[in-house]
Design an enzyme around this catalytic site. Structure first.
Site, PDB file in Angstrom:
ATOM      1  N   ASP A 110       0.849  -1.346  -0.043  1.00 46.29           N
ATOM      2  CA  ASP A 110      -0.022   0.135   0.097  1.00 46.29           C
ATOM      3  C   ASP A 110       0.762   1.253  -0.036  1.00 46.29           C
ATOM      4  OD1 ASP A 110      -2.404  -1.388  -0.012  1.00 46.29           O
ATOM      5  OD2 ASP A 110      -2.475  -1.614   2.133  1.00 46.29           O
ATOM      6  N   HIS A 264       0.135  -7.571  -1.489  1.00 50.45           N
ATOM      7  CA  HIS A 264      -1.000  -8.303  -1.525  1.00 50.45           C
ATOM      8  C   HIS A 264      -1.899  -8.051  -2.917  1.00 50.45           C
ATOM      9  CE1 HIS A 264      -1.734  -4.247   0.050  1.00 50.45           C
ATOM     10  NE2 HIS A 264      -3.039  -4.349  -0.325  1.00 50.45           N
ATOM     11  N   ARG A 279     -10.732   0.015   4.912  1.00 52.04           N
ATOM     12  CA  ARG A 279      -9.458  -0.280   5.173  1.00 52.04           C
ATOM     13  C   ARG A 279      -9.126   0.966   6.291  1.00 52.04           C
ATOM     14  NH1 ARG A 279      -5.017   0.533   1.037  1.00 52.04           N
ATOM     15  NH2 ARG A 279      -4.472   2.662   1.956  1.00 52.04           N
TER      16      ARG A 279
HETATM   17  O1  LIG Z   1      -9.802  -5.650  -1.796  1.00 50.90           O
HETATM   18  C1  LIG Z   1      -9.099  -6.335  -0.890  1.00 50.90           C
HETATM   19  O2  LIG Z   1      -9.215  -7.517  -0.885  1.00 50.90           O
HETATM   20  C2  LIG Z   1      -7.768  -5.540  -0.868  1.00 50.90           C
HETATM   21  C3  LIG Z   1      -7.792  -4.106  -0.991  1.00 50.90           C
HETATM   22  C4  LIG Z   1      -6.504  -3.341  -0.995  1.00 50.90           C
HETATM   23  O3  LIG Z   1      -5.564  -3.606  -1.819  1.00 50.90           O
HETATM   24  C5  LIG Z   1      -6.384  -2.640   0.325  1.00 50.90           C
HETATM   25  O4  LIG Z   1      -7.327  -2.559   1.059  1.00 50.90           O
HETATM   26  O5  LIG Z   1      -4.937  -2.231   0.553  1.00 50.90           O
HETATM   27 FE   LIG Z   2      -3.804  -2.685  -0.978  1.00 48.27          FE
END
Ligand SMILES: O=C(O)CCC(=O)C(=O)O
Ligand SMILES: [Fe+2]
Length: 309
Positions: A110, A264, A279
Site C-alpha cells: 500500500d 497483496h 480499510r
Molecule cells: O480488496 C481487497 O481485498 C484488498 C484491497 C487493498 O488492496 C487494500 O485494502 O489495500
Molecule cells: Fe492494498
C-alpha cells in the site's frame, strides 16, 4: 489443567492457527476494539511481525468508528494521500467493487509512491460475494530469503522509482470510463515519485524484505527494458505460491498486515457481484536500505484542478 503455552502475555498459542508454512495466521478468541489491554495490543503487534498477515473472524460488531478505535491502538491513523478518508473518519478507505478504484487486482504494497508509506493496514470485510473475491498476501521477507545469494547481492544494491502516475491503460486495458476518471482525477490528483531501496530493512525485526509492487516504474540507473526484466525476476519470488496465503472472506472478518513485509492482491474473479471492504491505515516510517540510506520523495506535484464545465 495445565496452562496453555503463551505466545505472548495474553494470546494462548492454541488460539494462533498458522495458515501456511511461511505466512498468515488466524487468531481466535479475540473481540477487536479500542478497549483491548495494552498486553493484548502488544501481542497482536508481535503476531503481525511474526506472521506478516493475521486474520480474525466474527468481528461484525465493528463499524468504521470501532475499526478506527481499534486500529488507533496500533499507531497513528493516516488518510490516503490522494483519495483521502471517508467522511467522519481519520483514515477509512472504502473499496467498493462497483466504484472506480474498488478492485485492487495488482500485486502491491500500500501507498509505496510516498516515502513514509503505511506500516499496517486493517481491512474489514463488509459485503462479500458468495463465491470469489479472495485476497492473497505474500511474505516479502520470505521472498528475499528465498533468493539465491547472487540475486540477494544484486537486490541489496538496487533502488526503484515508485509512482502513483503509472500507465493505467497499459495495466488495466479493460477499465471502465468511471475507473479511468477516478484514476485521472482522484488517484493521481497529486503525482508522487519516490525512490526506495529494493531491499528494505524492517525497523522492528531487522529482517530484509523485497520492496517492489505495481507502483514501481523503473530501477534507478537502468533502462526501462532492463528494469522490466529484472523486476520480473525479483517479483516472481514475491508471487511464488510458497510465499503466499489466500484468504476466503466472510462479512465481519478483519485482516491486518504488516505493510513493510508484504504485498497483496485482491482476486478479481467475481464479475458484477458486489464486494465492499473498508480499510483503516496506520502511518509508517521512511524505509532504510541495507547500507543505511533512507528512501527519498523526488516529486510531489498537485495537478491543476479540472476546469468546471
Ligand atoms: O480488496 C481487497 O481485498 C484488498 C484491497 C487493498 O488492496 C487494500 O485494502 O489495500
Ligand atoms: Fe492494498
Amino acid at each position: 489443567m495445565s496452562n496453555p503455552v503463551l505466545i505472548s502475555d495474553t494470546i494462548p498459542q492454541s488460539d494462533v492457527v498458522p495458515l501456511t508454512g511461511r505466512v498468515g495466521a488466524e487468531i481466535k478468541g479475540i473481540c477487536l476494539g479500542g478497549d483491548l489491554s495494552d498486553a493484548t495490543i502488544g501481542s497482536i503487534n508481535q503476531l503481525l511481525l511474526k506472521h506478516k498477515v493475521i486474520f480474525f473472524r466474527d468481528q461484525e460488531h465493528l463499524d468504521d468508528a470501532g475499526q478506527e478505535l481499534f486500529a488507533r491502538r496500533l499507531g497513528d491513523l493516516v488518510p490516503h494521500p490522494t483519495q483521502g478518508a471517508a467522511a467522519g473518519t481519520a483514515s477509512i478507505l472504502n473499496l467498493d467493487s462497483s466504484r472506480g478504484g474498488g478492485r485492487a487486482d495488482q500485486w502491491h504494497t500500500d501507498v509505496t509512491f510516498v516515502d513514509a508509506y503505511p506500516k499496517f493496514s486493517v481491512l474489514r470485510g463488509v459485503v462479500i460475494p458468495a463465491a470469489g473475491g479472495d485476497t492473497i498476501w505474500s511474505n516479502t521477507h520470505a521472498a528475499y530469503e528465498s533468493l539465491p545469494e547472487p540475486l540477494k547481492l544484486l537486490a541489496d544494491n538496487l533502488w526503484a522509482v515508485h509512482s502513483n502516475a503509472y500507465d493505467y491503460a497499459a495495466v488495466r486495458p479493460r477499465a471502465t470510463a468511471e475507473e479511468k476518471k477516478h484514476f485521472e482525477e482522484v488517484f493521481t490528483s497529486t503525482i508522487y515519485e519516490t525512490e526506495h531501496p529494493v531491499v528494505r530493512v524492517h525497523p522492528e525485526t531487522g529482517e530484509r524484505s523485497l520492496l517492489l509492487g505495481n507502483f514501481v516504474q523503473r530501477l534507478v540507473g537502468l533502462s526501462k527494458s532492463d528494469s522490466a526484466k529484472l523486476y520480473e525476476v525479483f517479483q516472481s519470488y514475491v508471487t511464488a505460491p510458497e510465499n503466499t496465503v489466500r484468504w476466503r472472506w466472510k462479512a465481519g472478518d478483519v485482516a491486518i498486515w504488516d505493510n513493510r513485509a508484504t504485498q497483496h492482491y485482491a482476486v478479481n474473479d467475481y464479475g458484477d457481484q458486489h464486494r465492499v471492504v473498508r480499510r483503516a491505515t496506520i502511518d509508517g516510517d521512511v524505509p532504510l536500505s541495507v547500507d543505511g540510506r533512507r528512501s527519498v520523495t523526488r516529486i510531489k506535484t498537485a495537478k491543476p484542478a479540472a476546469k468546471a464545465a
